[in-house]
Design a protein around this motif. Structure first.
Motif, PDB file in Angstrom:
ATOM      1  N   LEU A 381       0.831  -1.207   0.000  1.00  0.00           N
ATOM      2  CA  LEU A 381       0.000   0.000   0.000  1.00  0.00           C
ATOM      3  C   LEU A 381       0.869   1.261   0.000  1.00  0.00           C
ATOM      4  O   LEU A 381       0.548   2.230  -0.691  1.00  0.00           O
ATOM      5  CB  LEU A 381      -0.931  -0.008   1.209  1.00  0.00           C
ATOM      6  N   GLN A 382       1.958   1.208   0.783  1.00  0.00           N
ATOM      7  CA  GLN A 382       2.872   2.352   0.798  1.00  0.00           C
ATOM      8  C   GLN A 382       3.485   2.579  -0.580  1.00  0.00           C
ATOM      9  O   GLN A 382       3.624   3.720  -1.036  1.00  0.00           O
ATOM     10  CB  GLN A 382       3.977   2.132   1.833  1.00  0.00           C
ATOM     11  N   LYS A 383       3.833   1.484  -1.256  1.00  0.00           N
ATOM     12  CA  LYS A 383       4.403   1.587  -2.594  1.00  0.00           C
ATOM     13  C   LYS A 383       3.400   2.189  -3.564  1.00  0.00           C
ATOM     14  O   LYS A 383       3.751   3.031  -4.417  1.00  0.00           O
ATOM     15  CB  LYS A 383       4.839   0.200  -3.079  1.00  0.00           C
ATOM     16  N   GLN A 384       2.123   1.797  -3.433  1.00  0.00           N
ATOM     17  CA  GLN A 384       1.079   2.354  -4.300  1.00  0.00           C
ATOM     18  C   GLN A 384       0.921   3.850  -4.068  1.00  0.00           C
ATOM     19  O   GLN A 384       0.770   4.622  -5.027  1.00  0.00           O
ATOM     20  CB  GLN A 384      -0.251   1.642  -4.042  1.00  0.00           C
ATOM     21  N   VAL A 385       0.946   4.269  -2.790  1.00  0.00           N
ATOM     22  CA  VAL A 385       0.820   5.686  -2.469  1.00  0.00           C
ATOM     23  C   VAL A 385       1.985   6.470  -3.071  1.00  0.00           C
ATOM     24  O   VAL A 385       1.794   7.551  -3.665  1.00  0.00           O
ATOM     25  CB  VAL A 385       0.762   5.892  -0.937  1.00  0.00           C
ATOM     26  N   ILE A 386       3.190   5.933  -2.941  1.00  0.00           N
ATOM     27  CA  ILE A 386       4.375   6.604  -3.491  1.00  0.00           C
ATOM     28  C   ILE A 386       4.282   6.698  -5.013  1.00  0.00           C
ATOM     29  O   ILE A 386       4.580   7.750  -5.612  1.00  0.00           O
ATOM     30  CB  ILE A 386       5.657   5.858  -3.071  1.00  0.00           C
ATOM     31  N   GLU A 387       3.858   5.606  -5.650  1.00  0.00           N
ATOM     32  CA  GLU A 387       3.737   5.600  -7.112  1.00  0.00           C
ATOM     33  C   GLU A 387       2.694   6.615  -7.568  1.00  0.00           C
ATOM     34  O   GLU A 387       2.897   7.321  -8.571  1.00  0.00           O
ATOM     35  CB  GLU A 387       3.369   4.198  -7.600  1.00  0.00           C
ATOM     36  N   LYS A 388       1.571   6.720  -6.848  1.00  0.00           N
ATOM     37  CA  LYS A 388       0.540   7.686  -7.205  1.00  0.00           C
ATOM     38  C   LYS A 388       1.048   9.118  -7.010  1.00  0.00           C
ATOM     39  O   LYS A 388       0.762  10.001  -7.825  1.00  0.00           O
ATOM     40  CB  LYS A 388      -0.717   7.446  -6.370  1.00  0.00           C
ATOM     41  N   ASP A 389       1.794   9.330  -5.918  1.00  0.00           N
ATOM     42  CA  ASP A 389       2.369  10.660  -5.689  1.00  0.00           C
ATOM     43  C   ASP A 389       3.339  11.034  -6.809  1.00  0.00           C
ATOM     44  O   ASP A 389       3.358  12.182  -7.293  1.00  0.00           O
ATOM     45  CB  ASP A 389       3.092  10.703  -4.340  1.00  0.00           C
ATOM     46  N   MET A 390       4.141  10.046  -7.222  1.00  0.00           N
ATOM     47  CA  MET A 390       5.093  10.309  -8.290  1.00  0.00           C
ATOM     48  C   MET A 390       4.376  10.581  -9.611  1.00  0.00           C
ATOM     49  O   MET A 390       4.803  11.437 -10.402  1.00  0.00           O
ATOM     50  CB  MET A 390       6.051   9.123  -8.447  1.00  0.00           C
ATOM     51  N   GLU A 391       3.266   9.874  -9.857  1.00  0.00           N
ATOM     52  CA  GLU A 391       2.473  10.111 -11.071  1.00  0.00           C
ATOM     53  C   GLU A 391       1.885  11.516 -11.052  1.00  0.00           C
ATOM     54  O   GLU A 391       1.876  12.215 -12.083  1.00  0.00           O
ATOM     55  CB  GLU A 391       1.365   9.074 -11.186  1.00  0.00           C
ATOM     56  N   ARG A 392       1.359  11.934  -9.887  1.00  0.00           N
ATOM     57  CA  ARG A 392       0.778  13.275  -9.766  1.00  0.00           C
ATOM     58  C   ARG A 392       1.856  14.341  -9.980  1.00  0.00           C
ATOM     59  O   ARG A 392       1.626  15.353 -10.645  1.00  0.00           O
ATOM     60  CB  ARG A 392       0.117  13.444  -8.400  1.00  0.00           C
ATOM     61  N   ALA A 394       4.649  13.960 -11.651  1.00  0.00           N
ATOM     62  CA  ALA A 394       5.045  13.957 -13.062  1.00  0.00           C
ATOM     63  C   ALA A 394       4.005  14.657 -13.917  1.00  0.00           C
ATOM     64  O   ALA A 394       4.340  15.410 -14.854  1.00  0.00           O
ATOM     65  CB  ALA A 394       5.247  12.517 -13.539  1.00  0.00           C
ATOM     66  N   LYS A 395       2.721  14.438 -13.601  1.00  0.00           N
ATOM     67  CA  LYS A 395       1.642  15.077 -14.344  1.00  0.00           C
ATOM     68  C   LYS A 395       1.680  16.587 -14.144  1.00  0.00           C
ATOM     69  O   LYS A 395       1.502  17.371 -15.092  1.00  0.00           O
ATOM     70  CB  LYS A 395       0.298  14.516 -13.906  1.00  0.00           C
ATOM     71  N   ARG A 396       1.923  17.017 -12.900  1.00  0.00           N
ATOM     72  CA  ARG A 396       1.989  18.451 -12.610  1.00  0.00           C
ATOM     73  C   ARG A 396       3.164  19.092 -13.327  1.00  0.00           C
ATOM     74  O   ARG A 396       3.040  20.185 -13.892  1.00  0.00           O
ATOM     75  CB  ARG A 396       2.120  18.658 -11.104  1.00  0.00           C
ATOM     76  N   ASP A 397       4.324  18.404 -13.300  1.00  0.00           N
ATOM     77  CA  ASP A 397       5.496  18.935 -14.001  1.00  0.00           C
ATOM     78  C   ASP A 397       5.223  19.045 -15.498  1.00  0.00           C
ATOM     79  O   ASP A 397       5.639  20.028 -16.153  1.00  0.00           O
ATOM     80  CB  ASP A 397       6.707  18.032 -13.761  1.00  0.00           C
ATOM     81  N   HIS A 398       4.522  18.054 -16.035  1.00  0.00           N
ATOM     82  CA  HIS A 398       4.189  18.069 -17.465  1.00  0.00           C
ATOM     83  C   HIS A 398       3.281  19.250 -17.790  1.00  0.00           C
ATOM     84  O   HIS A 398       3.484  19.951 -18.798  1.00  0.00           O
ATOM     85  CB  HIS A 398       3.517  16.747 -17.848  1.00  0.00           C
ATOM     86  N   GLU A 399       2.290  19.461 -16.919  1.00  0.00           N
ATOM     87  CA  GLU A 399       1.368  20.580 -17.137  1.00  0.00           C
ATOM     88  C   GLU A 399       2.106  21.911 -17.019  1.00  0.00           C
ATOM     89  O   GLU A 399       1.842  22.846 -17.796  1.00  0.00           O
ATOM     90  CB  GLU A 399       0.222  20.500 -16.136  1.00  0.00           C
TER      91      GLU A 399
END
Length: 409
Positions: A381-392, A394-399
């Protein structure tokens, strides 16, 4: 290579039916060989692995025991941390708790009334359930525990064993912690406790001899085989050398002749036997075989066995029997401790001759496995949270990059 009552060659000398002169010749040969013949120790990786398999749960059991021995079964975390060396714990207590969730609960309390609250630990509800199961299993197996205790006394000189030594080996034989205090007094027909355990001068005495307990594992095995085959079977050791293990010719001959000596029950009075005689060697191997058979894991550290030299009439060099009879025993050096193991009780690294009291260990291992699954799920679950944070991110940086690009245009 397998030796037993039926596999020794037909031309081998059988002492029961030999002439007095031939009997004396073989006994002289055996007596001379006991101290002179040597067998080179050889590592058995599979039996060593059997000890390794139990390493983790034994480590956890030591920590649990440390907490349960505290008043109220609670202890400040920092106090337990200071005992790491004594418990032979290679990691910090906080790391241990994180790796083994489900054993303890953590809470904050004051050590003294006016001090600041500090972390304490206490048994979890799951550990308490295990402790209840342990009591139930011990109660269900009480006849077995009593039989083991009687057998230990019946094999000993004068049927007396130091109470403190019995406390020291309670883990090896599966005796409950309150064995001397609560269990022994329930059976005055079998036991008499002299002195107070802990003072170094207390003893457990056998009050009455129970014929049901005086047959060894080897004798029972011979009787069972006789019932199945209808053929009289002489009690004998199963001797199975590991693959690739070759004895020198003189040692093979010594083993062959030694196997032909009559089996001497470990419950038979040995006071008349000469310590250096081949008969005493036969009796000593019989006692060691029976002690290992009575133990939970069919293995006992050699230093622990050495504490009972006086009670069981072992010589100071008794441990050499484990290498001299390498087809019956294996002496592991795993962990820097010599451990005597019974070969016939294992198939590779798996214990096949399981004591019913091992249900306690199985319950504890299941408790640990449940905690490890819980930790694995938490990490997932911790890994999923970290992966989602990293996706967010990355998405914010892209925007942001797109926005900067649009502004430049």
């Amino acid at each position: 290579m397998l030796f037993n009552a039926r596999s020794i060659s037909s031309h081998s000398l059988t002492l029961e039916h030999s002439t007095p002169s031939s009997r004396a010749r073989v006994l002289l040969q055996l007596t001379a060989s006991i101290s002179s013949l040597k067998v080179v120790w050889r590592k058995d990786h599979k039996l060593d692995q059997a000890i390794d398999n139990d390493k983790q749960w034994r480590l956890c059991a030591r920590v649990v025991k440390e907490v349960l021995n505290e008043p109220g079964q609670v202890i400040p975390l920092r106090y337990l941390e200071k005992r790491r060396e004594r418990m032979r714990l290679p990691i910090r207590i906080t790391t241990f708790l994180a790796r083994n969730p489900g054993l303890f609960d953590t809470y904050r309390d004051r050590i003294k009334p006016k001090t600041e609250p500090v972390p304490f630990i206490r048994p979890s509800s799951r550990l308490q359930q295990f402790l209840d199961d342990e009591k139930r299993i011990n109660l269900e197996n009480e006849p077995l525990i009593i039989a083991k205790a009687c057998k230990l006394l019946m094999m000993s000189k004068d049927n007396v064993v130091s109470a403190d030594k019995l406390v020291h080996v309670k883990r090896e034989f599966g005796f409950p912690n309150d064995f001397l205090v609560n269990l022994v007094p329930k059976y005055p027909e079998y036991f008499r406790l002299v002195g107070c355990p802990g003072d170094g001068k207390s003893f457990l005495e056998l009050v009455s001899w129970n014929p049901e307990f005086e047959k060894s594992v080897i004798q029972n095995r011979a009787e069972e085989e006789e019932k199945i085959t209808g053929i009289m079977v002489r009690p004998s050791f199963n001797v199975k050398l590991p693959a690739g293990f070759v004895l020198r010719k003189e040692m093979r001959e010594w083993v062959r002749d030694w196997m032909e000596l009559p089996y001497i029950s470990p419950y038979k009075d040995a006071s008349q036997l000469d310590q250096a005689s081949p008969e005493m060697e036969k009796r000593t191997v019989g006692v060691l075989h029976e002690l290992l058979s009575l133990s939970l894991h069919k293995r006992i550290p050699v230093p622990i066995l050495g504490k009972f030299c006086e009670e069981y009439r072992f010589s100071n060099a008794f441990s050499s029997a484990f290498t001299r009879h390498s087809g019956i025993f294996y002496m592991s050096l795993k962990g820097g401790i010599k451990t005597a193991m019974l070969r016939e009780a294992y198939r590779n690294d798996e214990l096949i001759d399981r004591d019913s009291l091992l249900e306690i260990k199985d319950k504890f291992v299941a408790l640990l496995a449940e905690g490890h699954q819980q930790r694995a799920e938490q990490l997932r679950l911790q890994k999923q949270v970290i992966e989602k944070d990293m996706e967010r991110m990355a998405k914010r940086d892209h925007e942001l990059n797109n926005q900067e690009y649009d502004e430049e245009l």
